[in-house]
Scaffold this motif. Sequence first.
Motif, PDB file in Angstrom:
ATOM      1  N   GLY A   1       0.797  -1.255   0.069  1.00 14.91           N
ATOM      2  CA  GLY A   1       0.232  -0.069  -0.064  1.00 14.91           C
ATOM      3  C   GLY A   1       0.660   1.194   0.021  1.00 14.91           C
ATOM      4  N   SER A   2       0.209   2.398   0.266  1.00 14.26           N
ATOM      5  CA  SER A   2       0.700   3.647   0.259  1.00 14.26           C
ATOM      6  C   SER A   2       0.183   4.417   0.924  1.00 14.26           C
ATOM      7  CB  SER A   2       1.191   3.872  -1.058  1.00 14.26           C
ATOM      8  OG  SER A   2       0.005   4.345  -1.815  1.00 14.26           O
ATOM      9  N   GLY A   3       0.954   5.821   1.618  1.00 15.49           N
ATOM     10  CA  GLY A   3       0.118   6.624   2.354  1.00 15.49           C
ATOM     11  C   GLY A   3      -0.313   6.365   3.507  1.00 15.49           C
ATOM     12  N   ASP A   4      -1.515   6.249   3.933  1.00 14.31           N
ATOM     13  CA  ASP A   4      -1.993   5.807   5.320  1.00 14.31           C
ATOM     14  C   ASP A   4      -2.799   4.553   5.179  1.00 14.31           C
ATOM     15  OD1 ASP A   4      -4.381   6.624   3.903  1.00 14.31           O
ATOM     16  OD2 ASP A   4      -5.082   7.988   5.506  1.00 14.31           O
ATOM     17  N   SER A   5      -2.763   3.849   4.142  1.00 11.51           N
ATOM     18  CA  SER A   5      -3.598   2.682   3.959  1.00 11.51           C
ATOM     19  C   SER A   5      -2.814   1.472   3.604  1.00 11.51           C
ATOM     20  CB  SER A   5      -4.878   2.700   3.060  1.00 11.51           C
ATOM     21  OG  SER A   5      -5.467   1.700   3.067  1.00 11.51           O
ATOM     22  N   TYR A   6      -2.753   0.191   4.282  1.00  9.80           N
ATOM     23  CA  TYR A   6      -2.180  -0.905   3.700  1.00  9.80           C
ATOM     24  C   TYR A   6      -2.681  -2.135   4.166  1.00  9.80           C
ATOM     25  CZ  TYR A   6       1.668   2.762   3.916  1.00  9.80           C
ATOM     26  OH  TYR A   6       2.366   3.869   3.884  1.00  9.80           O
ATOM     27  N   LYS A   7      -2.495  -3.246   3.192  1.00  5.01           N
ATOM     28  CA  LYS A   7      -3.251  -4.480   3.253  1.00  5.01           C
ATOM     29  C   LYS A   7      -2.196  -5.331   3.038  1.00  5.01           C
ATOM     30  CE  LYS A   7      -7.734  -2.772   1.786  1.00  5.01           C
ATOM     31  NZ  LYS A   7      -8.671  -2.841   3.100  1.00  5.01           N
ATOM     32  N   GLY A   8      -2.522  -6.660   3.751  1.00  3.45           N
ATOM     33  CA  GLY A   8      -1.915  -7.841   3.600  1.00  3.45           C
ATOM     34  C   GLY A   8      -2.233  -8.836   4.563  1.00  3.45           C
ATOM     35  N   GLU A   9      -1.211  -9.312   5.247  1.00  2.42           N
ATOM     36  CA  GLU A   9      -1.089 -10.522   6.259  1.00  2.42           C
ATOM     37  C   GLU A   9      -0.381 -10.125   7.609  1.00  2.42           C
ATOM     38  OE1 GLU A   9       0.374 -13.994   4.574  1.00  2.42           O
ATOM     39  OE2 GLU A   9      -1.662 -14.664   3.621  1.00  2.42           O
ATOM     40  N   ILE A  10      -1.167 -10.423   8.751  1.00  2.00           N
ATOM     41  CA  ILE A  10      -0.309 -10.405   9.949  1.00  2.00           C
ATOM     42  C   ILE A  10      -0.462 -11.404  10.799  1.00  2.00           C
ATOM     43  CG2 ILE A  10      -2.450  -9.504  10.980  1.00  2.00           C
ATOM     44  CD1 ILE A  10       0.968  -7.814  11.428  1.00  2.00           C
ATOM     45  N   THR A  11       0.833 -11.857  11.725  1.00  2.00           N
ATOM     46  CA  THR A  11       0.695 -13.011  12.293  1.00  2.00           C
ATOM     47  C   THR A  11       0.754 -13.012  13.715  1.00  2.00           C
ATOM     48  OG1 THR A  11       1.821 -14.466  10.261  1.00  2.00           O
ATOM     49  CG2 THR A  11       1.856 -15.225  12.462  1.00  2.00           C
ATOM     50  N   ASP A  12       0.029 -13.677  14.396  1.00  2.00           N
ATOM     51  CA  ASP A  12       0.062 -13.516  15.787  1.00  2.00           C
ATOM     52  C   ASP A  12       1.110 -14.295  16.373  1.00  2.00           C
ATOM     53  OD1 ASP A  12      -0.144 -13.799  18.610  1.00  2.00           O
ATOM     54  OD2 ASP A  12      -2.512 -14.149  18.682  1.00  2.00           O
ATOM     55  N   PRO A  13       2.341 -14.017  16.921  1.00  2.00           N
ATOM     56  CA  PRO A  13       3.386 -14.555  17.387  1.00  2.00           C
ATOM     57  C   PRO A  13       3.091 -15.555  18.145  1.00  2.00           C
ATOM     58  CG  PRO A  13       3.663 -12.201  17.979  1.00  2.00           C
ATOM     59  CD  PRO A  13       2.394 -12.498  17.097  1.00  2.00           C
ATOM     60  N   GLU A  14       2.261 -15.446  19.163  1.00  2.00           N
ATOM     61  CA  GLU A  14       1.747 -16.469  20.187  1.00  2.00           C
ATOM     62  C   GLU A  14       1.656 -17.752  19.603  1.00  2.00           C
ATOM     63  OE1 GLU A  14       2.535 -16.273  23.550  1.00  2.00           O
ATOM     64  OE2 GLU A  14       3.568 -14.085  23.425  1.00  2.00           O
ATOM     65  N   THR A  15       0.503 -17.523  18.687  1.00  2.00           N
ATOM     66  CA  THR A  15      -0.260 -18.818  18.155  1.00  2.00           C
ATOM     67  C   THR A  15       0.260 -19.173  16.680  1.00  2.00           C
ATOM     68  OG1 THR A  15      -1.823 -17.183  16.943  1.00  2.00           O
ATOM     69  CG2 THR A  15      -2.302 -18.183  19.557  1.00  2.00           C
ATOM     70  N   ASP A  16       1.149 -18.382  16.116  1.00  2.00           N
ATOM     71  CA  ASP A  16       1.503 -18.516  14.874  1.00  2.00           C
ATOM     72  C   ASP A  16       0.316 -18.549  13.782  1.00  2.00           C
ATOM     73  OD1 ASP A  16       4.258 -18.316  14.734  1.00  2.00           O
ATOM     74  OD2 ASP A  16       4.557 -20.314  15.110  1.00  2.00           O
ATOM     75  N   LYS A  17      -0.849 -18.231  14.246  1.00  2.00           N
ATOM     76  CA  LYS A  17      -1.845 -18.120  13.135  1.00  2.00           C
ATOM     77  C   LYS A  17      -2.015 -16.648  12.368  1.00  2.00           C
ATOM     78  CE  LYS A  17      -5.012 -21.016  15.714  1.00  2.00           C
ATOM     79  NZ  LYS A  17      -6.425 -21.107  16.483  1.00  2.00           N
ATOM     80  N   THR A  18      -2.302 -16.951  11.135  1.00  2.00           N
ATOM     81  CA  THR A  18      -1.919 -15.724  10.188  1.00  2.00           C
ATOM     82  C   THR A  18      -3.552 -15.209   9.771  1.00  2.00           C
ATOM     83  OG1 THR A  18       0.134 -16.377   9.258  1.00  2.00           O
ATOM     84  CG2 THR A  18      -0.922 -14.803   7.896  1.00  2.00           C
ATOM     85  N   TYR A  19      -3.650 -13.867   9.722  1.00  2.00           N
ATOM     86  CA  TYR A  19      -4.736 -13.234   9.454  1.00  2.00           C
ATOM     87  C   TYR A  19      -4.715 -12.236   8.331  1.00  2.00           C
ATOM     88  CZ  TYR A  19      -5.681 -15.307  14.227  1.00  2.00           C
ATOM     89  OH  TYR A  19      -5.622 -16.205  15.135  1.00  2.00           O
ATOM     90  N   ALA A  20      -5.912 -12.039   7.692  1.00  2.00           N
ATOM     91  CA  ALA A  20      -5.767 -11.041   6.651  1.00  2.00           C
ATOM     92  C   ALA A  20      -5.708  -9.904   7.721  1.00  2.00           C
ATOM     93  CB  ALA A  20      -7.295 -10.920   6.074  1.00  2.00           C
ATOM     94  N   GLY A  21      -4.671  -8.828   6.984  1.00  2.00           N
ATOM     95  CA  GLY A  21      -4.574  -7.568   7.887  1.00  2.00           C
ATOM     96  C   GLY A  21      -4.679  -6.322   7.274  1.00  2.00           C
ATOM     97  N   SER A  22      -4.647  -5.386   7.901  1.00  2.00           N
ATOM     98  CA  SER A  22      -4.417  -4.107   7.387  1.00  2.00           C
ATOM     99  C   SER A  22      -3.919  -2.993   8.280  1.00  2.00           C
ATOM    100  CB  SER A  22      -6.009  -3.251   6.770  1.00  2.00           C
ATOM    101  OG  SER A  22      -6.689  -3.382   8.057  1.00  2.00           O
ATOM    102  N   GLY A  23      -3.063  -2.100   7.781  1.00  2.00           N
ATOM    103  CA  GLY A  23      -2.705  -1.007   8.535  1.00  2.00           C
ATOM    104  C   GLY A  23      -2.937   0.320   8.340  1.00  2.00           C
ATOM    105  N   SER A  24      -3.210   1.227   9.287  1.00  2.00           N
ATOM    106  CA  SER A  24      -3.874   2.532   8.889  1.00  2.00           C
ATOM    107  C   SER A  24      -2.898   3.623   9.654  1.00  2.00           C
ATOM    108  CB  SER A  24      -5.225   2.667   9.297  1.00  2.00           C
ATOM    109  OG  SER A  24      -5.619   3.923   9.211  1.00  2.00           O
TER     110      SER A  24
END
Length: 111
Positions: free
Chosen positions: A63-86
Amino acid sequence: MRSIIIAAALALSAFTAQAAEPIEGNWKTASGATAQIAPCGGAYCVTLKSGKHNGKQIGKMSGSGDSYKGEITDPETDKTYAGSGSVSGNSLKMRGCVMAVLCKTQTWSRL
């Protein structure tokens, strides 16, 4: 001549500073660990730099500017989720969702 070289160097420095995306840098996570977000392979990788999971990559976003999308993983459980950052100033809202319905949001602070 010297003033032209100095002006060119200052302009290049300003361009380089502006070229970085707002999401790049070091962030304090909700758990208190430091996460570094840096360019990697056409995206931005999220890597923990402190805490129990130091060195672990926990996300990858595009992404760029103030909006990003991708994947994020919970390091405690190693589960990966659809992620976003703002990004908003020195705050980064990271959101991870399962099936776009069950979501959890954390706010990180720029270091």
